[in-house]
Design a protein around this motif. Sequence first.
Motif, PDB file in Angstrom:
ATOM      1  N   PHE A  69       1.085  -1.268   0.251  1.00 13.08           N
ATOM      2  CA  PHE A  69      -0.047   0.139  -0.171  1.00 13.08           C
ATOM      3  C   PHE A  69       0.413   1.270   0.408  1.00 13.08           C
ATOM      4  CE2 PHE A  69      -2.913  -2.857   1.917  1.00 13.08           C
ATOM      5  CZ  PHE A  69      -3.796  -2.825   1.015  1.00 13.08           C
ATOM      6  N   ASP A  70       0.656   2.439  -0.212  1.00 11.06           N
ATOM      7  CA  ASP A  70       1.039   3.696  -0.526  1.00 11.06           C
ATOM      8  C   ASP A  70       0.353   4.446  -0.129  1.00 11.06           C
ATOM      9  OD1 ASP A  70       2.330   5.599  -1.241  1.00 11.06           O
ATOM     10  OD2 ASP A  70       2.548   5.277  -3.725  1.00 11.06           O
ATOM     11  N   MET A  71      -1.117   5.020  -0.411  1.00 12.12           N
ATOM     12  CA  MET A  71      -1.642   5.813   0.263  1.00 12.12           C
ATOM     13  C   MET A  71      -3.588   5.314   0.098  1.00 12.12           C
ATOM     14  SD  MET A  71      -0.846   9.776  -1.194  1.00 12.12           S
ATOM     15  CE  MET A  71      -2.378  10.412  -0.235  1.00 12.12           C
ATOM     16  N   LEU A  72      -3.944   5.217   1.563  1.00 18.72           N
ATOM     17  CA  LEU A  72      -5.311   4.729   1.060  1.00 18.72           C
ATOM     18  C   LEU A  72      -5.914   5.904   1.520  1.00 18.72           C
ATOM     19  CD1 LEU A  72      -4.410   2.112   4.235  1.00 18.72           C
ATOM     20  CD2 LEU A  72      -4.154   1.276   2.485  1.00 18.72           C
ATOM     21  N   LEU A  73      -7.475   5.947   1.231  1.00 16.19           N
ATOM     22  CA  LEU A  73      -8.664   7.332   1.042  1.00 16.19           C
ATOM     23  C   LEU A  73      -9.196   6.360   1.309  1.00 16.19           C
ATOM     24  CD1 LEU A  73      -9.738   9.233  -0.300  1.00 16.19           C
ATOM     25  CD2 LEU A  73     -10.048   8.756  -2.144  1.00 16.19           C
ATOM     26  N   LEU A  74      -9.639   7.112   3.209  1.00 14.88           N
ATOM     27  CA  LEU A  74     -11.886   6.029   3.129  1.00 14.88           C
ATOM     28  C   LEU A  74     -12.338   7.276   3.887  1.00 14.88           C
ATOM     29  CD1 LEU A  74      -8.356   5.054   5.188  1.00 14.88           C
ATOM     30  CD2 LEU A  74      -9.748   3.305   5.008  1.00 14.88           C
TER      31      LEU A  74
END
Length: 356
Positions: A238-243
């Motif tokens: 994973f690099d960036m998580l958008l939640l």
Amino acid sequence: MTKKTPTPSSAAKTARRGKSRQDRAVTLIPGDGVGPEVTTAATSVIAAAGVNIKWDRQAAGAAAFRRFGTPVPDALIESLRRTRVALKGPLETQVAEGWRSINVYLRRTFDLYANIRPTMSFAGVHTPFRDVNLVVVRENTEDLYSGIEHEIAPGVVESIKVITARASTRIAKFAFEYARQHQRKSIAAIHKANIMKLSDGLFLKCARAVAEKHPEIRYQEQIVDAACMRLVTDPGSFDMLLLENLYGDIVSDLCAGLVGGLGLVPGANYGDKGAIFEAVHGTAPDIAGKGIANPIAMILSSAMMLDYLGHPEAGDKIRAATGAVLRAGRVLTPDVGGKASTSEITDAIIRAMKRG
Ligand code: ATP
């Protein structure tokens, strides 16, 4: 340890304005539990980094309730309106009748819609993973945190999940802008749209529309349960998580666990007109007052604040010194396997900064 915090476009202007002023006023909220211990550590490190801040110290949470009979005194709100930037210790959630969460109240009052938690492995902190380097981007203003809950009949309650196109689009824009500014390569939108087809479906639709405008950043989607599994088997993927708000809350603590715990992960809440910087952890009542809280999460949050205020070189100095102290492994607090006190590790970071 050289990542900069993001600045939404209008916040970037605030940051540039801050650059020319050495005595920038910032609201300091020591907070509850371990808050005063870790915020004291952070302010000493900022001073040692050579940045002069005019701290406007304000009580909030249980500390304020005890002194003023309210967890959110008017003076605190006035200070935040004036300074638009705060360094904040954790606050007790359940303080007074009628207050659901002071943290949520502050984020919503100042429309701090983007919660950012950069989470990375540190050499010297032993965990099963070495290669975690990800950023959690959590929507901060809606979802099940809308506070709309009611009993529709005895034994039957409803809690309303609110997802809007406006909030979903602006958090997606923030995430992609952050990726661009920080040379991040991919963003994974985390969801449960197979079950919550309308709400999470709308969140995804907005994220996809923003992603289309950023073809240079790889966009993927993953169901939240599968994402949790992947996080604990292959977090380096994973690099960036958008939640959304709730998944973001849960998944960011999971991510903190991957790198050694809540005492290590910084956080920032950004809006278009201001920001509040705070550690991911809570008040840690079990260790409050014992002088053993890990101040690193708060110290790294203060480095994010310095980036935002236009002092990225001071932020880098703090991140480098913190990394060096952890890597050396001689002065560590008990939560990461050491015996040092809060002030001992703070002094070690200050010494490492002075050594350069
Ligand atoms: P709150 O109700 O304020 O969220 P909590 O105890 O539920 O408090 P945290 O305060 O986040 O949640 O603490 C969870 C665990 O992590 C506790 O065992 C606490 O001691 C530990 N912890 C949290 N922050 C730190 C820190 N800075 N240093 C060391 N341990 C910490």
